[in-house]
Motif scaffolding. Sequence first.
Motif, PDB file in Angstrom:
ATOM      1  N   ILE A 170       0.841  -1.200   0.000  1.00  0.00           N
ATOM      2  CA  ILE A 170       0.000   0.000   0.000  1.00  0.00           C
ATOM      3  C   ILE A 170       0.875   1.249   0.000  1.00  0.00           C
ATOM      4  CG2 ILE A 170      -1.611   1.350   1.401  1.00  0.00           C
ATOM      5  CD1 ILE A 170      -2.989  -1.243   2.143  1.00  0.00           C
ATOM      6  N   ASP A 171       1.956   1.232   0.776  1.00  0.00           N
ATOM      7  CA  ASP A 171       2.858   2.384   0.803  1.00  0.00           C
ATOM      8  C   ASP A 171       3.454   2.656  -0.575  1.00  0.00           C
ATOM      9  OD1 ASP A 171       2.416   2.835   3.477  1.00  0.00           O
ATOM     10  OD2 ASP A 171       4.215   1.776   4.151  1.00  0.00           O
ATOM     11  N   ASP A 172       3.808   1.583  -1.295  1.00  0.00           N
ATOM     12  CA  ASP A 172       4.367   1.740  -2.637  1.00  0.00           C
ATOM     13  C   ASP A 172       3.363   2.422  -3.566  1.00  0.00           C
ATOM     14  OD1 ASP A 172       6.718   0.492  -1.918  1.00  0.00           O
ATOM     15  OD2 ASP A 172       6.095  -1.483  -2.645  1.00  0.00           O
ATOM     16  N   ILE A 173       2.117   1.949  -3.529  1.00  0.00           N
ATOM     17  CA  ILE A 173       1.100   2.509  -4.421  1.00  0.00           C
ATOM     18  C   ILE A 173       0.786   3.947  -4.046  1.00  0.00           C
ATOM     19  CG2 ILE A 173      -1.276   2.288  -5.246  1.00  0.00           C
ATOM     20  CD1 ILE A 173      -1.013  -0.717  -4.868  1.00  0.00           C
ATOM     21  N   CYS A 174       0.746   4.250  -2.747  1.00  0.00           N
ATOM     22  CA  CYS A 174       0.486   5.630  -2.306  1.00  0.00           C
ATOM     23  C   CYS A 174       1.597   6.563  -2.779  1.00  0.00           C
ATOM     24  CB  CYS A 174       0.342   5.681  -0.789  1.00  0.00           C
ATOM     25  SG  CYS A 174      -1.225   5.011  -0.179  1.00  0.00           S
ATOM     26  N   ASP A 175       2.836   6.085  -2.736  1.00  0.00           N
ATOM     27  CA  ASP A 175       3.950   6.898  -3.237  1.00  0.00           C
ATOM     28  C   ASP A 175       3.782   7.180  -4.727  1.00  0.00           C
ATOM     29  OD1 ASP A 175       5.094   6.924  -0.740  1.00  0.00           O
ATOM     30  OD2 ASP A 175       6.620   5.412  -1.187  1.00  0.00           O
ATOM     31  N   LEU A 176       3.373   6.156  -5.480  1.00  0.00           N
ATOM     32  CA  LEU A 176       3.177   6.326  -6.915  1.00  0.00           C
ATOM     33  C   LEU A 176       2.020   7.273  -7.211  1.00  0.00           C
ATOM     34  CD1 LEU A 176       3.723   2.667  -8.180  1.00  0.00           C
ATOM     35  CD2 LEU A 176       5.232   4.619  -8.538  1.00  0.00           C
ATOM     36  N   LEU A 177       0.981   7.220  -6.386  1.00  0.00           N
ATOM     37  CA  LEU A 177      -0.158   8.124  -6.578  1.00  0.00           C
ATOM     38  C   LEU A 177       0.268   9.581  -6.362  1.00  0.00           C
ATOM     39  CD1 LEU A 177      -2.940   5.994  -4.881  1.00  0.00           C
ATOM     40  CD2 LEU A 177      -2.823   6.607  -7.304  1.00  0.00           C
ATOM     41  N   ALA A 195      -0.496  17.637 -24.344  1.00  0.00           N
ATOM     42  CA  ALA A 195       0.621  18.467 -23.871  1.00  0.00           C
ATOM     43  C   ALA A 195       1.782  18.414 -24.852  1.00  0.00           C
ATOM     44  CB  ALA A 195       1.078  18.005 -22.485  1.00  0.00           C
ATOM     45  N   LYS A 196       1.842  17.325 -25.652  1.00  0.00           N
ATOM     46  CA  LYS A 196       2.895  17.158 -26.660  1.00  0.00           C
ATOM     47  C   LYS A 196       4.296  17.152 -26.035  1.00  0.00           C
ATOM     48  CE  LYS A 196      -0.264  17.277 -29.843  1.00  0.00           C
ATOM     49  NZ  LYS A 196      -0.733  16.003 -30.450  1.00  0.00           N
ATOM     50  N   ASN A 197       4.388  16.555 -24.874  1.00  0.00           N
ATOM     51  CA  ASN A 197       5.684  16.414 -24.206  1.00  0.00           C
ATOM     52  C   ASN A 197       5.967  14.917 -24.087  1.00  0.00           C
ATOM     53  OD1 ASN A 197       7.699  16.072 -22.095  1.00  0.00           O
ATOM     54  ND2 ASN A 197       7.346  18.200 -21.521  1.00  0.00           N
ATOM     55  N   LYS A 198       6.809  14.398 -24.956  1.00  0.00           N
ATOM     56  CA  LYS A 198       7.026  12.953 -25.032  1.00  0.00           C
ATOM     57  C   LYS A 198       7.577  12.364 -23.741  1.00  0.00           C
ATOM     58  CE  LYS A 198       7.721  12.809 -30.049  1.00  0.00           C
ATOM     59  NZ  LYS A 198       8.669  12.476 -31.154  1.00  0.00           N
ATOM     60  N   GLN A 199       8.525  13.052 -23.137  1.00  0.00           N
ATOM     61  CA  GLN A 199       9.144  12.527 -21.927  1.00  0.00           C
ATOM     62  C   GLN A 199       8.144  12.513 -20.766  1.00  0.00           C
ATOM     63  OE1 GLN A 199      12.139  11.151 -21.889  1.00  0.00           O
ATOM     64  NE2 GLN A 199      12.386  11.630 -24.045  1.00  0.00           N
ATOM     65  N   LEU A 200       7.372  13.577 -20.644  1.00  0.00           N
ATOM     66  CA  LEU A 200       6.373  13.642 -19.586  1.00  0.00           C
ATOM     67  C   LEU A 200       5.301  12.575 -19.794  1.00  0.00           C
ATOM     68  CD1 LEU A 200       5.255  15.070 -17.090  1.00  0.00           C
ATOM     69  CD2 LEU A 200       4.183  16.761 -18.612  1.00  0.00           C
ATOM     70  N   THR A 201       4.867  12.410 -21.036  1.00  0.00           N
ATOM     71  CA  THR A 201       3.857  11.395 -21.341  1.00  0.00           C
ATOM     72  C   THR A 201       4.382   9.991 -21.045  1.00  0.00           C
ATOM     73  OG1 THR A 201       2.859  12.776 -23.068  1.00  0.00           O
ATOM     74  CG2 THR A 201       2.375  10.420 -23.135  1.00  0.00           C
ATOM     75  N   ALA A 202       5.658   9.748 -21.341  1.00  0.00           N
ATOM     76  CA  ALA A 202       6.246   8.432 -21.071  1.00  0.00           C
ATOM     77  C   ALA A 202       6.242   8.131 -19.581  1.00  0.00           C
ATOM     78  CB  ALA A 202       7.668   8.379 -21.624  1.00  0.00           C
ATOM     79  N   LEU A 203       6.577   9.124 -18.760  1.00  0.00           N
ATOM     80  CA  LEU A 203       6.560   8.930 -17.311  1.00  0.00           C
ATOM     81  C   LEU A 203       5.143   8.682 -16.809  1.00  0.00           C
ATOM     82  CD1 LEU A 203       9.067  11.712 -16.211  1.00  0.00           C
ATOM     83  CD2 LEU A 203       9.396   9.242 -15.996  1.00  0.00           C
ATOM     84  N   ILE A 204       4.189   9.408 -17.354  1.00  0.00           N
ATOM     85  CA  ILE A 204       2.792   9.233 -16.946  1.00  0.00           C
ATOM     86  C   ILE A 204       2.293   7.842 -17.337  1.00  0.00           C
ATOM     87  CG2 ILE A 204       0.424   9.999 -17.407  1.00  0.00           C
ATOM     88  CD1 ILE A 204       1.630  12.864 -17.578  1.00  0.00           C
ATOM     89  N   LYS A 205       2.681   7.370 -18.508  1.00  0.00           N
ATOM     90  CA  LYS A 205       2.280   6.028 -18.927  1.00  0.00           C
ATOM     91  C   LYS A 205       2.777   4.994 -17.927  1.00  0.00           C
ATOM     92  CE  LYS A 205       1.826   6.629 -23.915  1.00  0.00           C
ATOM     93  NZ  LYS A 205       2.371   6.282 -25.254  1.00  0.00           N
ATOM     94  N   LEU A 206       4.011   5.162 -17.476  1.00  0.00           N
ATOM     95  CA  LEU A 206       4.584   4.212 -16.525  1.00  0.00           C
ATOM     96  C   LEU A 206       3.840   4.249 -15.196  1.00  0.00           C
ATOM     97  CD1 LEU A 206       6.708   2.209 -15.573  1.00  0.00           C
ATOM     98  CD2 LEU A 206       8.225   4.147 -15.110  1.00  0.00           C
ATOM     99  N   TYR A 207       3.679   5.443 -14.615  1.00  0.00           N
ATOM    100  CA  TYR A 207       3.088   5.541 -13.280  1.00  0.00           C
ATOM    101  C   TYR A 207       1.569   5.434 -13.301  1.00  0.00           C
ATOM    102  CZ  TYR A 207       7.744   6.698 -11.739  1.00  0.00           C
ATOM    103  OH  TYR A 207       9.085   6.635 -11.473  1.00  0.00           O
ATOM    104  N   CYS A 208       0.948   5.871 -14.407  1.00  0.00           N
ATOM    105  CA  CYS A 208      -0.507   5.721 -14.515  1.00  0.00           C
ATOM    106  C   CYS A 208      -0.861   4.252 -14.615  1.00  0.00           C
ATOM    107  CB  CYS A 208      -1.034   6.472 -15.735  1.00  0.00           C
ATOM    108  SG  CYS A 208      -2.822   6.371 -15.962  1.00  0.00           S
ATOM    109  N   MET A 209      -0.127   3.505 -15.437  1.00  0.00           N
ATOM    110  CA  MET A 209      -0.375   2.071 -15.569  1.00  0.00           C
ATOM    111  C   MET A 209      -0.134   1.344 -14.263  1.00  0.00           C
ATOM    112  SD  MET A 209       1.166   1.123 -19.313  1.00  0.00           S
ATOM    113  CE  MET A 209       0.803  -0.613 -19.105  1.00  0.00           C
ATOM    114  N   SER A 210       0.881   1.795 -13.526  1.00  0.00           N
ATOM    115  CA  SER A 210       1.250   1.117 -12.297  1.00  0.00           C
ATOM    116  C   SER A 210       0.197   1.231 -11.206  1.00  0.00           C
ATOM    117  CB  SER A 210       2.576   1.682 -11.765  1.00  0.00           C
ATOM    118  OG  SER A 210       3.611   1.414 -12.679  1.00  0.00           O
TER     119      SER A 210
END
Length: 226
Positions: free
Chosen positions: A80-87, A144-159
């Motif tokens: 739960i702590d891991d997921i809360c950190d990601l949120l 937003a057209k920011n590839k790097q930001l979108t890539a990070l969001i894909k990782l943490y949003c999916m997680s």
Amino acid sequence: MGVTKSKPNQKSLSYKIRDELRNDILSGQIVPGTRLRQEALAERFNASRIPVREALRQLEMEGLVKTQLNRGAVVAAPSIDDICDLLDIRIALECRAAKLAVPKMTQADIDHLEQILEQYHHSQTPGEWAENNRLFHLGLCEPAKNKQLTALIKLYCMSTSSPYANFHLDMTNATDIKTVNSDHLEILNACKERDVNRVIIVLEQHIQSTKDSLMHYQTPCNKVTQ
């Protein structure tokens, strides 16, 4: 003389293996606790153990895999702590992306978000809810057209919106599907009005509510998240 196609190098192959395994874990095809045998993965990907070992090392750095004594690599069960950190990370990343995205949104972007919410409304399973939720959040950020930001969001949003993370959520307690969709509709309406501040406020509250529910209930369950 014909040109011989070169084989992918070990590094690019390890990235391919990493990406496919990450998708399998986050989509719930490989569940927490599953042992990841190097020899079986090498056979699956038609590779040697070197790129497999490197892919597992990268996934361990991401927190999706852990190494256990006498068992080797296994899919990690998120705490739960891991997921809360990601949120918390999601709030920072998605709110920044929304601030950049909303002023750039076209009618096609709005139509895309509306289509996703229509699919969400007709979803019948936790997996369908989670996938349409993920698509909505990514659709909100991509203009937003920011590839790097979108890539990070894909990782943490999916997680934090997948069967992997849903291991800790109870659909009837931690998440009210109607409330989630109501939040989505409010965000969409604010996007239509180009009300950046309203989008950010509702988006942050929307993600924060999942964190609050997790911290309150702390009941393991394989259900849907925000």
